[in-house]
Design an enzyme around this catalytic site. Structure first.
Site, PDB file in Angstrom:
ATOM      1  N   ARG A  25       0.819  -1.236   0.000  1.00 25.67           N
ATOM      2  CA  ARG A  25       0.000   0.000   0.000  1.00 25.67           C
ATOM      3  C   ARG A  25       0.840   1.268   0.000  1.00 25.67           C
ATOM      4  NH1 ARG A  25      -2.695  -3.025   3.923  1.00 25.67           N
ATOM      5  NH2 ARG A  25      -4.433  -4.148   3.006  1.00 25.67           N
ATOM      6  N   LYS A  73       1.844  11.135 -11.466  1.00 23.44           N
ATOM      7  CA  LYS A  73       1.021  10.176 -12.216  1.00 23.44           C
ATOM      8  C   LYS A  73       1.908   8.991 -12.549  1.00 23.44           C
ATOM      9  CE  LYS A  73      -2.055  13.269 -14.746  1.00 23.44           C
ATOM     10  NZ  LYS A  73      -2.367  13.742 -16.105  1.00 23.44           N
ATOM     11  N   LYS A  91       6.165  22.955 -14.521  1.00 21.34           N
ATOM     12  CA  LYS A  91       5.448  21.717 -14.179  1.00 21.34           C
ATOM     13  C   LYS A  91       5.167  21.686 -12.671  1.00 21.34           C
ATOM     14  CE  LYS A  91       3.975  17.389 -14.943  1.00 21.34           C
ATOM     15  NZ  LYS A  91       4.140  16.217 -15.729  1.00 21.34           N
TER      16      LYS A  91
HETATM   17  N1  GLY Z   1       4.242  11.561 -13.967  1.00 20.31           N
HETATM   18  C1  GLY Z   1       3.895  12.592 -14.823  1.00 20.31           C
HETATM   19  C2  GLY Z   1       2.849  13.483 -14.309  1.00 20.31           C
HETATM   20  O1  GLY Z   1       2.381  13.341 -13.209  1.00 20.31           O
HETATM   21  O2  GLY Z   1       2.444  14.392 -15.018  1.00 20.31           O
END
Ligand code: GLY
Length: 368
Positions: A124, A146, A230
């Protein structure tokens, strides 16, 4: 000037830093020590990268009382699979005895996505750090949390939002990339310039040759500026629920359709496909009187002088339109495009007439 620059991703208890430097891998152990992630680093990587960097990474970790285990996966998009996940976890279970494990994802986007996903699901969740080795991973895929693996039915279908504890970028890694890999990352850097940073775009217009010569200051500048954008966007909209992260998809709607139409084979790298996508989106913006011909021209020539494609070759329009219709950027049946209004500024528009999209894409198809 400091040897290592720091950019923060601000997400309360999930906050972390991105460190950017040139030839700084030997100091990695000290950075990891401060985070106190555990005493055994499981390093997910591919054979080529392991050969290049193991001798620089292992001693620094050992000095700080970290054991190391390297798990190699093949250098291929196919490694983002359930099979690789299962095999890596099988190896991790065997060493997980009286140790505190953490993961290091050392490689490009595939390693980052797989390594991060393993960290997200094993017991987990265990801590992980990203050490991106490609330009694309340094400016984009290592930041944001992500993580995913692919299923036979589609890309990234099994995934999570799981933030790393640190991103460690060493721009000297880029010296071992081939030109095509460098250019694919450069496409994302150009994207950042168009969506949010006029100065970065102008820097690229005037200094792209320094980037191709892998000059340290030029590389560090473009990685810093891109990673900062980003980081800011992710900090404001971690889970893509506020519409802010959407701007990162500039060029990706048509870009993904081109990639998918080619079956994600080597015909187009991600950066090449989004380059065409960025030009198409700029043309759509121009047709809708959202951006001037001059802005469109600057975008097109920047992409072109970076050695990236502005035309589609050998992919039929019908195939692109079919895959485009399956794109996840459709919200409640409406299409959604990120459109530039000037260099450094974009707007999100929905319901772009399909005829216009078709016209713009078809005019980009040049089979000779
Ligand atoms: N791992 C790429 C993003 O979170 O945009």
């Amino acid at each position: 000037m400091k040897k290592v620059a720091r950019i923060s991703v601000n997400l309360k208890e999930r906050s972390y830093d991105i460190f950017i430097g040139f030839n700084q891998l030997r100091s990695l152990g000290n950075f990891i020590k401060k985070l106190d992630l555990g005493n055994h680093a499981v390093i997910i990587t591919n054979p080529k990268i392991k050969k290049l960097y193991q001798s620089k990474i292992t001693p620094g970790l050992k000095k700080n009382n970290n054991q190391t285990t390297y798990i190699e996966i093949p250098d291929s998009e196919k490694s983002k699979s359930l099979n690789c996940l299962k095999s890596a976890i099988g190896k991790i279970v065997k060493i997980d005895i009286k140790t505190r494990l953490f993961i290091i994802a050392l490689g490009g986007g595939v390693v980052g996505d797989l390594g991060g996903f393993i960290a997200a699901v094993y017991k987990r969740g265990i801590p992980y750090i990203q050490i991106p080795t490609s330009l694309l991973a340094q400016v984009d895929s290592s930041i944001g949390g992500k993580v995913a693996v692919d299923l036979p039915q589609g890309k990234n279908l099994l995934g999570a939002f799981y933030q790393p504890k640190m991103v460690f970028c060493d721009s000297s890694f880029l010296q071992t990339l081939n030109l095509r890999q460098l250019k694919t990352g450069l496409a994302e850097v150009i994207k950042y310039g168009i969506i949010a940073d006029k100065q970065l775009f102008e820097f690229l217009e005037n200094n792209y040759h320094k980037v191709f010569k892998l000059e340290k200051d030029a590389l560090n500048y473009i990685i810093n500026q891109s990673a900062a954008i980003k980081a800011r966007v992710v900090s404001e909209d971690e889970r893509e629920t506020k519409g802010i992260r959407t701007i990162l998809n500039y060029g990706h709607t048509i870009g993904h359709a081109i990639e998918a139409a080619c079956g994600y084979e080597a015909d187009y790298t991600h950066g090449e496909a989004i380059s065409i996508g960025m030009v198409c989106a700029a043309e759509i913006a121009h047709h809708l009187n959202l951006c001037s011909l001059k802005t469109l021209g600057r975008i097109e020539s920047m992409i072109s002088i970076a050695g990236l494609p502005i035309h589609i070759k050998n992919v039929p329009l019908a195939k692109i339109m079919k895959t485009y219709l399956h794109d996840k950027k459709f919200i409640r049946g409406k299409n959604r495009f990120v459109l530039p209004t000037n260099i450094g500024k974009v707007e999100v528009h929905e319901n772009i007439p399909e005829n216009l999209i078709k016209k713009v894409v078809s005019e980009r198809i040049k089979n000779k």
